[in-house]
Design a protein around this motif. Sequence first.
Motif, PDB file in Angstrom:
ATOM      1  N   SER A  90       9.328  48.145  33.210  1.00 26.78           N
ATOM      2  CA  SER A  90       8.241  46.564  33.966  1.00 26.78           C
ATOM      3  C   SER A  90       9.568  45.866  32.759  1.00 26.78           C
ATOM      4  O   SER A  90      10.728  46.456  31.572  1.00 26.78           O
ATOM      5  CB  SER A  90       7.201  46.241  33.305  1.00 26.78           C
ATOM      6  OG  SER A  90       7.668  45.373  32.952  1.00 26.78           O
ATOM      7  N   ARG A  91      10.012  44.729  33.757  1.00 28.92           N
ATOM      8  CA  ARG A  91      10.895  43.928  33.416  1.00 28.92           C
ATOM      9  C   ARG A  91      10.457  42.925  32.231  1.00 28.92           C
ATOM     10  O   ARG A  91      11.688  41.997  32.118  1.00 28.92           O
ATOM     11  CB  ARG A  91      11.673  43.642  34.713  1.00 28.92           C
ATOM     12  CG  ARG A  91      13.473  44.568  34.953  1.00 28.92           C
ATOM     13  CD  ARG A  91      13.615  44.267  35.656  1.00 28.92           C
ATOM     14  NE  ARG A  91      14.122  44.981  36.384  1.00 28.92           N
ATOM     15  CZ  ARG A  91      16.061  45.357  36.506  1.00 28.92           C
ATOM     16  NH1 ARG A  91      16.042  44.596  35.137  1.00 28.92           N
ATOM     17  NH2 ARG A  91      16.716  45.815  36.661  1.00 28.92           N
ATOM     18  N   SER A  93       9.410  41.013  29.498  1.00 32.31           N
ATOM     19  CA  SER A  93       8.381  41.106  28.097  1.00 32.31           C
ATOM     20  C   SER A  93       7.202  41.447  27.596  1.00 32.31           C
ATOM     21  O   SER A  93       5.926  40.569  28.553  1.00 32.31           O
ATOM     22  CB  SER A  93       9.180  39.565  27.621  1.00 32.31           C
ATOM     23  OG  SER A  93      10.344  40.140  27.245  1.00 32.31           O
ATOM     24  N   TYR A 101       8.707  42.704  22.675  1.00 31.39           N
ATOM     25  CA  TYR A 101       9.622  43.953  23.655  1.00 31.39           C
ATOM     26  C   TYR A 101      10.102  43.270  24.519  1.00 31.39           C
ATOM     27  O   TYR A 101       9.652  42.842  25.062  1.00 31.39           O
ATOM     28  CB  TYR A 101       8.913  45.053  23.840  1.00 31.39           C
ATOM     29  CG  TYR A 101       8.682  46.171  22.676  1.00 31.39           C
ATOM     30  CD1 TYR A 101       9.017  46.794  22.181  1.00 31.39           C
ATOM     31  CD2 TYR A 101       6.993  44.985  21.974  1.00 31.39           C
ATOM     32  CE1 TYR A 101       8.728  47.517  20.780  1.00 31.39           C
ATOM     33  CE2 TYR A 101       6.769  46.281  20.580  1.00 31.39           C
ATOM     34  CZ  TYR A 101       7.317  46.798  19.985  1.00 31.39           C
ATOM     35  OH  TYR A 101       6.989  47.718  18.651  1.00 31.39           O
ATOM     36  N   ASN A 102      11.345  43.698  24.749  1.00 28.88           N
ATOM     37  CA  ASN A 102      12.460  42.964  26.025  1.00 28.88           C
ATOM     38  C   ASN A 102      12.692  43.798  27.044  1.00 28.88           C
ATOM     39  O   ASN A 102      13.097  45.028  26.250  1.00 28.88           O
ATOM     40  CB  ASN A 102      12.918  42.271  25.975  1.00 28.88           C
ATOM     41  CG  ASN A 102      12.737  40.319  25.334  1.00 28.88           C
ATOM     42  OD1 ASN A 102      12.001  40.219  25.849  1.00 28.88           O
ATOM     43  ND2 ASN A 102      13.048  40.859  24.069  1.00 28.88           N
ATOM     44  N   PHE A 103      12.953  44.119  28.286  1.00 28.46           N
ATOM     45  CA  PHE A 103      13.437  44.756  29.358  1.00 28.46           C
ATOM     46  C   PHE A 103      14.925  45.508  28.169  1.00 28.46           C
ATOM     47  O   PHE A 103      16.095  44.324  28.255  1.00 28.46           O
ATOM     48  CB  PHE A 103      14.212  44.083  30.810  1.00 28.46           C
ATOM     49  CG  PHE A 103      14.758  45.373  31.994  1.00 28.46           C
ATOM     50  CD1 PHE A 103      13.123  46.218  32.065  1.00 28.46           C
ATOM     51  CD2 PHE A 103      15.475  45.454  31.710  1.00 28.46           C
ATOM     52  CE1 PHE A 103      14.468  46.992  32.737  1.00 28.46           C
ATOM     53  CE2 PHE A 103      16.297  46.132  32.711  1.00 28.46           C
ATOM     54  CZ  PHE A 103      14.854  47.152  32.977  1.00 28.46           C
ATOM     55  N   THR A 109      14.604  50.281  30.872  1.00 27.74           N
ATOM     56  CA  THR A 109      13.806  51.041  31.052  1.00 27.74           C
ATOM     57  C   THR A 109      13.069  49.297  29.310  1.00 27.74           C
ATOM     58  O   THR A 109      13.946  48.408  29.386  1.00 27.74           O
ATOM     59  CB  THR A 109      13.032  51.833  30.159  1.00 27.74           C
ATOM     60  OG1 THR A 109      12.041  52.484  29.967  1.00 27.74           O
ATOM     61  CG2 THR A 109      13.705  52.061  28.829  1.00 27.74           C
ATOM     62  N   ASN A 110      11.616  49.546  29.300  1.00 26.98           N
ATOM     63  CA  ASN A 110      11.167  48.396  28.587  1.00 26.98           C
ATOM     64  C   ASN A 110      11.348  49.175  27.116  1.00 26.98           C
ATOM     65  O   ASN A 110      11.107  50.333  27.080  1.00 26.98           O
ATOM     66  CB  ASN A 110      10.182  47.204  28.180  1.00 26.98           C
ATOM     67  CG  ASN A 110       9.881  46.523  28.563  1.00 26.98           C
ATOM     68  OD1 ASN A 110       9.487  46.924  26.830  1.00 26.98           O
ATOM     69  ND2 ASN A 110       9.515  45.311  28.921  1.00 26.98           N
ATOM     70  N   ASP A 111      12.131  47.939  25.570  1.00 31.38           N
ATOM     71  CA  ASP A 111      12.503  48.710  24.680  1.00 31.38           C
ATOM     72  C   ASP A 111      11.037  49.046  24.310  1.00 31.38           C
ATOM     73  O   ASP A 111      10.503  49.361  23.541  1.00 31.38           O
ATOM     74  CB  ASP A 111      12.484  47.616  23.602  1.00 31.38           C
ATOM     75  CG  ASP A 111      13.991  47.084  23.996  1.00 31.38           C
ATOM     76  OD1 ASP A 111      14.613  48.247  23.757  1.00 31.38           O
ATOM     77  OD2 ASP A 111      14.105  46.113  23.798  1.00 31.38           O
TER      78      ASP A 111
END
Length: 176
Positions: A90-91, A93, A101-103, A109-111
């Motif tokens: 997922s891009r 946040s 968490y962000n991309f 990948t997402n953080d």
Amino acid sequence: MMQKVKGYFWIFVITACACSFVPSPKEKINWITVAELNELYYKNPRPILIDVYTNWCGWCKEMDRTTYKNDKVAAYINEHYYAVKYNAESRDSLTYNKVLYNFNKHFETNDFAIYLTFGRLEYPCTVFLSSIDARPAPLAGYMKPKEIEGPLKFFGEKADVSQTFVEFTKTMKKEW
């Protein structure tokens, strides 16, 4: 007159028999979003299960089709957990437990997925958390209902507070 009554009787019997063979509706897991989890958890804490998946993952789809559609698995998850389905790529946040968490372009990948899996990006990955601020317990790979029963019950019954998983499984009654 008697002929009409017999006719209605047989129509009733045939209809009743046909209806008895219609399968009962399957139990479905009440999947929620991370945003819903953030809101619900603080009102009523309970263990968390996060299904980390990707759109291209065949085993993720198989786990959805089999394990998560199993009536016993679904009923247990709905009763004991907040269940979140999360696309690792997922891009968008998101905020989880007050952390943003962000991309991550480097890993594509997402953080959040990196946090949940400790950077071991294997899918599907079922992540168990005894509380929203607990250390994630990721289990990578496809699991059949009988294989997910132990981890589900270990965290769902809060056995993680008093014993190890190995100790728990020695005395756990297997039902699935």
